[in-house]
Every structure is written in C-alpha cells, then in structure tokens.
Design a protein around this motif. Structure first.
Motif, short mmCIF file in Angstrom:
data_model
loop_
_atom_site.label_atom_id
_atom_site.label_comp_id
_atom_site.label_asym_id
_atom_site.label_seq_id
_atom_site.Cartn_x
_atom_site.Cartn_y
_atom_site.Cartn_z
N PHE A 119 -3.95 -28.25 2.44
CA PHE A 119 -3.40 -29.30 1.49
C PHE A 119 -4.54 -30.20 1.05
O PHE A 119 -4.17 -31.23 0.48
N GLU A 120 -5.78 -29.52 1.41
CA GLU A 120 -7.00 -30.30 0.90
C GLU A 120 -7.86 -29.57 -0.29
O GLU A 120 -8.57 -30.09 -0.90
N MET A 121 -7.37 -28.32 -0.32
CA MET A 121 -8.04 -27.41 -1.24
C MET A 121 -7.22 -26.52 -2.03
O MET A 121 -6.42 -26.00 -1.30
N LYS A 122 -7.34 -26.03 -3.30
CA LYS A 122 -6.62 -25.24 -3.94
C LYS A 122 -6.79 -23.76 -3.50
O LYS A 122 -7.96 -23.31 -3.02
N PRO A 123 -5.74 -22.89 -3.42
CA PRO A 123 -6.00 -21.42 -2.95
C PRO A 123 -7.30 -20.84 -3.56
O PRO A 123 -7.91 -20.11 -2.98
N LYS A 124 -7.48 -20.89 -4.97
CA LYS A 124 -8.68 -20.28 -5.46
C LYS A 124 -9.91 -20.69 -4.73
O LYS A 124 -10.74 -19.91 -4.60
N ARG A 125 -10.00 -21.96 -4.57
CA ARG A 125 -11.29 -22.56 -3.83
C ARG A 125 -11.48 -22.19 -2.72
O ARG A 125 -12.60 -21.63 -1.94
N THR A 126 -10.44 -22.08 -1.69
CA THR A 126 -10.14 -21.27 -0.49
C THR A 126 -10.62 -20.21 -0.34
O THR A 126 -11.53 -19.58 0.30
N LEU A 127 -10.29 -19.17 -1.47
CA LEU A 127 -10.77 -17.81 -1.79
C LEU A 127 -11.93 -17.79 -2.05
O LEU A 127 -12.71 -16.81 -1.44
N TYR A 128 -12.68 -18.70 -2.77
CA TYR A 128 -14.00 -18.50 -3.27
C TYR A 128 -14.99 -18.65 -2.09
O TYR A 128 -15.77 -17.88 -1.87
N ARG A 129 -14.74 -19.70 -1.18
CA ARG A 129 -15.43 -19.81 -0.18
C ARG A 129 -15.34 -18.59 1.12
O ARG A 129 -16.70 -18.27 1.54
N MET A 130 -14.27 -18.32 1.29
CA MET A 130 -14.13 -17.16 2.17
C MET A 130 -14.88 -15.88 1.44
O MET A 130 -15.48 -15.25 2.40
N LEU A 131 -14.82 -15.70 0.29
CA LEU A 131 -15.52 -14.65 -0.45
C LEU A 131 -16.91 -14.83 -0.14
O LEU A 131 -17.48 -13.58 0.12
#
Length: 336
Positions: A119-131
């Motif tokens: 709830f603090e980060m958009k899914p796209k940003r979450t995926l980018y960091r995990m990538l």
C-alpha cells in the motif's frame, strides 16, 4: 526506449497475457470473503475429522517441505511454517521492503505461490525493484551487455520465473483492515497462494494510537493464516529511537505490544548507520562489520532466536551473506 517505458510496456503485455496478475480491490467481494470467518463455516460433523484422522493414520507421514529465508546461514535456525504470521519491523528507510522483496523471490525459487500487497508502492515499482534483485545487477546501468538486449532477456527470464507463482494487489494508500483480510482469504481460497505480504500494518489501521484496531487486525490475520494454512508476512515500523545508530528490540515496535505478542515470528531489520556514516565521511570501515542485521526476536515454534549479519550489494540491492559473497541467482540462469 527508457528503462521505465520498457518496463511499463512489458508489464502491460504480461498483464494482458495473465502471466503476472494484478488483483484490484473491486475484484474481491469483501463480504463474501469475510463470511469465511463466520461460525457456520466452522461447525461440522465429527465424521469429517475422523476421515482426516483415518487418512493420516494409515498412510506414511507426509514430507512437509522446509521453507527458508534466502541465506544459508539462517536455514538451521529459522523457517516459514504454514499457518503462521511473521512480522518484519524496522525504521523508515531501514530496508524492510527490500529485504521482503528478496524473501519473496526466494520463496518463488522454493516453488511457493506469493501475493504482494504493498500500500506504499505501485505494483510496477515493486516489480522493478524485484527485477533488479533478480538480475543481480544494476539494471539502470547493466555491465558487459547492450541494455536493450539485457532488459529483453531479463524480462523473459523473470516472466518464466514468476509465472503462476506471483500476484500483486493493486491498491495504494490507506485501506481498511476488512478489505485486507478479505484479500488474504481470496488469495488462499481462489488462487492457492501460500504466502501473502502486507506492506504495511499502519496502512491497514487508521490511527497509530488505535490499539484495539491494531490488535483486532493482527488477530484476524493470525486466524486467516491458521484457517487456510498459509503464511502471512506483515511489515511494520518501529518507534523513532534516540539515535539512528541504536539497535532496536521488539519493545520498540510501534503501537500496541499485542502486535508482537500475537504474531508467531518477529524479525527486526537494522541498518548499520555507524558504518554508513564512516563511509560518508571518507573513512574505510572494517569489511567484517555487517551492513545490516536481521534479528530474530521471536520464533514461537522454532528452536532459535538468532541475529544474522548481512552485507548490502548496492548494484543488485540484495542483502548477501558476507562481504565477499556474490548476488544470489534465483532461477539458475546466472547473474548478469
């Protein structure tokens, strides 16, 4: 094409192909999945459990897989058990989201199905960091290879790695505890998800001093984990300490003490700010001193409450086991 636009384009393609599924709040019937906690779902004839006992007593004991943290040094002392809740707590900017992203990748590597609700980060940003963690490199400035080729290969690898194993809940900002509870039940019942990450507790409860609501929410999460035999990973904050170099303990967790009391495991994330300040001031710190500590302050059903030293690999944003360790390879495809 910029890195962001490439990721956006690929994310839309993946969503269209249903490979990385984004769950939206309006898709989930909150009332339906809250009703799963109704007592009518818990009263059954004894025959149901007798049948289960019959099957358990006459068949060989089932080998339950041991699900671990990413670092080998932790495997003997800590594991994730179905039906439990783990609390990750730390200061703002302390690395909680990064370390849980790495844990999430490790769980997928162990063939677990996960859902990330940030709830603090958009899914796209979450995926980018995990990538970036998945790649083992800085994907903004990849080494050795052409960036366009690098990103195309990396996205294909990550797609194959995460297919049918990862979902993201698409809602940012403050939500309601009931909506989050319903989401977790939906993931367990409809998707077969085994691990739900919730980032963070304070986005699910309106007031920092609303201790009764905090206690209710965590109690409900423990019920969801137990009822559906899943593991819930809950991220939370600690109080501001006297100085940022201090190491916290579980008494420093924000809110009611019932939070730590009710969960099964408590992991505190601490960054070695003293070492960071030494580097910023031009010093050369002892490389044997860790960059961070993951402190197991509680493990209800385990045998150890250990502190694990970790080092931070800046390029990959991974936490690694020693100052000489290399970034983790999650899919066997090698680290770029």
């Amino acid at each position: 094409m910029s890195k962001v636009s490439m990721v956006e384009q690929r994310a839309r393609q993946l969503d269209g192909e249903r490979k990385v599924r984004l769950l939206k709040s309006e898709e989930i019937d909150t009332e339906k999945y809250l009703k799963a906690h109704d007592v009518s779902h818990k009263v059954h004839e004894a025959e149901i459990w007798l049948q289960e006992l019959h099957e358990e007593l006459i068949r060989p004991p089932e080998q339950v897989p041991i699900i671990t943290l990413p670092w080998a040094k932790t495997h003997a002392g800590f594991q994730f058990r179905a039906g439990e809740v783990t609390l990750y707590a730390g200061s703002n900017g302390g690395g909680k989201s990064l370390i849980t992203g790495q844990v999430c990748l490790s769980l997928i590597k162990q063939n677990q199905r996960v859902c990330v609700a940030s709830f603090e980060m958009k899914p796209k940003r979450t995926l980018y960091r995990m990538l970036r963690q998945f790649s083992g490199d800085n994907i903004d400035f990849p080494r050795y290879v052409d960036k366009k080729v690098f990103m195309a290969k990396l996205l294909d690898r990550f797609t194959n790695f995460s297919r049918n194993h990862m979902w993201l809940y698409d809602q940012q900002g403050t939500t309601s505890s009931q909506q989050v509870i319903a989401m977790a039940r939906y993931c367990a019942i409809e998707l077969g998800v085994q691990h739900v990450f919730i980032d963070s507790l304070m986005k699910c409860v309106a007031g920092e001093d609303d201790y009764n609501s905090q206690k209710y929410f965590v109690d409900e999460l423990t019920a969801v984990a137990r009822d559906h035999n899943i593991h819930i990973h809950l991220i939370h904050h600690i109080r501001k300490l006297q100085n940022e170099e201090m190491q916290p303990n579980k008494n420093d967790i924000k809110g009611t003490g019932a939070i730590a009391d009710q969960v099964d495991n408590v992991l505190l994330m601490w960054r070695n700010k003293k070492k960071e300040h030494e580097i910023q001031n031009g010093g050369i710190p002892d490389p044997n001193k860790p960059d961070a500590m993951l402190m197991c302050e509680k493990q209800r059903n385990g045998e150890a409450e250990d502190w694990y030293s970790l080092w931070y690999n800046k390029d990959s944003q991974q936490f690694i086991e020693s100052s000489t360790s290399v970034p983790m390879d999650f899919d066997g495809g090698g680290v770029f």
